[in-house]
Design a protein around this motif. Structure first.
Motif, mmCIF file in Angstrom:
data_model
loop_
_atom_site.group_PDB
_atom_site.id
_atom_site.type_symbol
_atom_site.label_atom_id
_atom_site.label_comp_id
_atom_site.label_asym_id
_atom_site.label_seq_id
_atom_site.Cartn_x
_atom_site.Cartn_y
_atom_site.Cartn_z
ATOM 1 N N TYR A 57 12.540 99.991 -13.903
ATOM 2 C CA TYR A 57 12.160 99.241 -15.110
ATOM 3 C C TYR A 57 11.618 97.848 -14.751
ATOM 4 O O TYR A 57 10.830 97.271 -15.494
ATOM 5 C CB TYR A 57 13.373 99.132 -16.046
ATOM 6 C CG TYR A 57 13.052 98.512 -17.380
ATOM 7 C CD1 TYR A 57 12.189 99.146 -18.268
ATOM 8 C CD2 TYR A 57 13.592 97.283 -17.753
ATOM 9 C CE1 TYR A 57 11.873 98.573 -19.486
ATOM 10 C CE2 TYR A 57 13.287 96.701 -18.965
ATOM 11 C CZ TYR A 57 12.423 97.347 -19.830
ATOM 12 O OH TYR A 57 12.115 96.763 -21.027
ATOM 13 N N HIS B 246 16.297 86.597 -19.621
ATOM 14 C CA HIS B 246 15.114 86.450 -20.481
ATOM 15 C C HIS B 246 15.173 85.127 -21.247
ATOM 16 O O HIS B 246 14.162 84.458 -21.435
ATOM 17 C CB HIS B 246 15.033 87.582 -21.503
ATOM 18 C CG HIS B 246 14.498 88.880 -20.963
ATOM 19 N ND1 HIS B 246 13.433 88.951 -20.104
ATOM 20 C CD2 HIS B 246 14.866 90.168 -21.197
ATOM 21 C CE1 HIS B 246 13.178 90.227 -19.818
ATOM 22 N NE2 HIS B 246 14.033 90.984 -20.470
ATOM 23 N N GLU C 207 10.286 91.394 -17.047
ATOM 24 C CA GLU C 207 11.352 92.387 -16.805
ATOM 25 C C GLU C 207 11.780 92.348 -15.338
ATOM 26 O O GLU C 207 12.944 92.567 -15.012
ATOM 27 C CB GLU C 207 10.886 93.800 -17.198
ATOM 28 C CG GLU C 207 10.603 93.976 -18.684
ATOM 29 C CD GLU C 207 11.743 93.543 -19.594
ATOM 30 O OE1 GLU C 207 12.900 93.490 -19.147
ATOM 31 O OE2 GLU C 207 11.457 93.217 -20.765
ATOM 32 N N HIS D 259 20.882 90.512 -17.901
ATOM 33 C CA HIS D 259 19.467 90.812 -18.147
ATOM 34 C C HIS D 259 18.921 90.008 -19.331
ATOM 35 O O HIS D 259 17.902 89.315 -19.215
ATOM 36 C CB HIS D 259 19.319 92.320 -18.403
ATOM 37 C CG HIS D 259 17.906 92.776 -18.600
ATOM 38 N ND1 HIS D 259 17.220 93.489 -17.652
ATOM 39 C CD2 HIS D 259 17.041 92.607 -19.635
ATOM 40 C CE1 HIS D 259 15.988 93.740 -18.097
ATOM 41 N NE2 HIS D 259 15.870 93.223 -19.310
ATOM 42 N N GLU D 260 19.610 90.090 -20.449
ATOM 43 C CA GLU D 260 19.090 89.429 -21.662
ATOM 44 C C GLU D 260 19.185 87.905 -21.554
ATOM 45 O O GLU D 260 18.316 87.189 -22.057
ATOM 46 C CB GLU D 260 19.816 89.934 -22.913
ATOM 47 C CG GLU D 260 19.678 91.435 -23.157
ATOM 48 C CD GLU D 260 18.234 91.947 -23.163
ATOM 49 O OE1 GLU D 260 17.321 91.167 -23.515
ATOM 50 O OE2 GLU D 260 18.011 93.110 -22.786
ATOM 51 N N ALA E 107 14.286 89.614 -14.999
ATOM 52 C CA ALA E 107 15.565 89.980 -15.628
ATOM 53 C C ALA E 107 16.327 90.987 -14.752
ATOM 54 O O ALA E 107 17.540 90.866 -14.556
ATOM 55 C CB ALA E 107 15.322 90.546 -17.026
HETATM 56 ZN ZN LIG Z 1 14.214 93.043 -20.600
#
Ligand SMILES: [Zn+2]
Length: 257
Positions: free
Chosen positions: A209, A159, A216, A155-156, A219
């Motif tokens: 989310y 980004h 987001e 996820h990060e 991600a």
């Molecule tokens: Zn995020």
């Protein structure tokens, strides 16, 4: 790559190579590496070596980092650039790891110019030119695939890739031959579909989310792409296809092996 850069890379790969036992012990059960060929694993090991050499790992709140912990983070980060280049991670250096979820408080200015104070509990965060921040508890919880579609490292790092062309907005720099219209069409219709289902309290296949904003969304779909590719492919084949063009991988095929 010029001669001197290449010579230095070869030196690092030789001088700082990851010990065989350490590599085997810590990578064989990572779910996102499932089905990689021997050649791909060897390349991933080189990328991981370079990542460990180039990035500075910092344990926060007294967390004592071990070689194993750094490697588990590094190898999952490098999976995203397995078919791209390690230079996609240029421009930042620190990987900060907290023992668990961490509290971030900051002032945010809204579109009307009003400043709000926000406090959030996070499992990860990444700044476009700043550090990659992770909660070890979450990294550990998700690495064996017990939480399909969840992987805070992926996820990060997604980004980070997204913000290669400015603020993260759900569209990293696309490769030659990829089409912005096709990317936008595939991702925005899946994003809107998700928002509509949530608005009507209907069941969704992705982590809700993802509906927060396009950054987001990118991600979260990257998390699914690498840890639950079948779910993403079944529900959003066009999104899966665009991610395959971007990451140049086919985890669905790997997972089926
Ligand atoms: Zn995020």
């Amino acid at each position: 790559m010029n001669y001197f850069k290449r010579a230095h890379t070869l030196y690092v790969l030789h001088r700082h190579s990851i010990p065989h036992d350490l590599w085997e012990e810590n990578t064989h059960s990572l779910v996102v590496l499932k089905g990689l060929s021997a050649v791909e694993k060897a390349h991933l090991r080189e990328l991981t070596t370079l990542f460990l050499y180039r990035k500075k790992f910092i344990g926060a709140q007294g967390l004592e980092l071990t070689q194993e912990m750094c490697m588990i983070v590094a190898v999952q980060a490098c999976l995203l650039v397995l078919k791209l280049e390690i230079e996609f991670f240029d421009g930042w250096s620190d990987v900060i790891i907290y023992p668990g979820a961490f509290r971030i408080s900051r002032d945010v200015t809204d579109s009307a110019g009003v400043v709000h104070h926000e406090e959030n509990i996070l499992s990860g965060e990444s700044w476009s030119r700043g550090p990659l921040i992770l909660s070890w508890e979450d990294v550990e919880k998700e690495m064996y695939g017990k939480h399909p579609g969840r992987n805070v490292v992926v996820h990060e790092v997604a980004h980070k890739l997204d913000s290669q062309n400015g603020a993260a907005n759900g569209m990293p720099p696309l490769h030659p031959g990829m089409h912005r219209e096709q990317w936008t069409e595939a991702l925005s219709s899946a994003f809107e579909h998700l928002q509509q289902r949530l608005a009507h309290h209907r069941r969704v296949c992705l982590n809700p989310y993802a509906a927060t904003n396009p950054a987001e969304f990118f991600a979260v779909i990257s998390e699914f792409y690498f840890s639950s590719p079948d779910v993403l492919h079944d529900h959003h084949p066009k999104v899966y296809q665009q991610l395959s063009l971007y990451y140049r991988q086919n985890p669905l095929q790997r997972f089926a092996m």
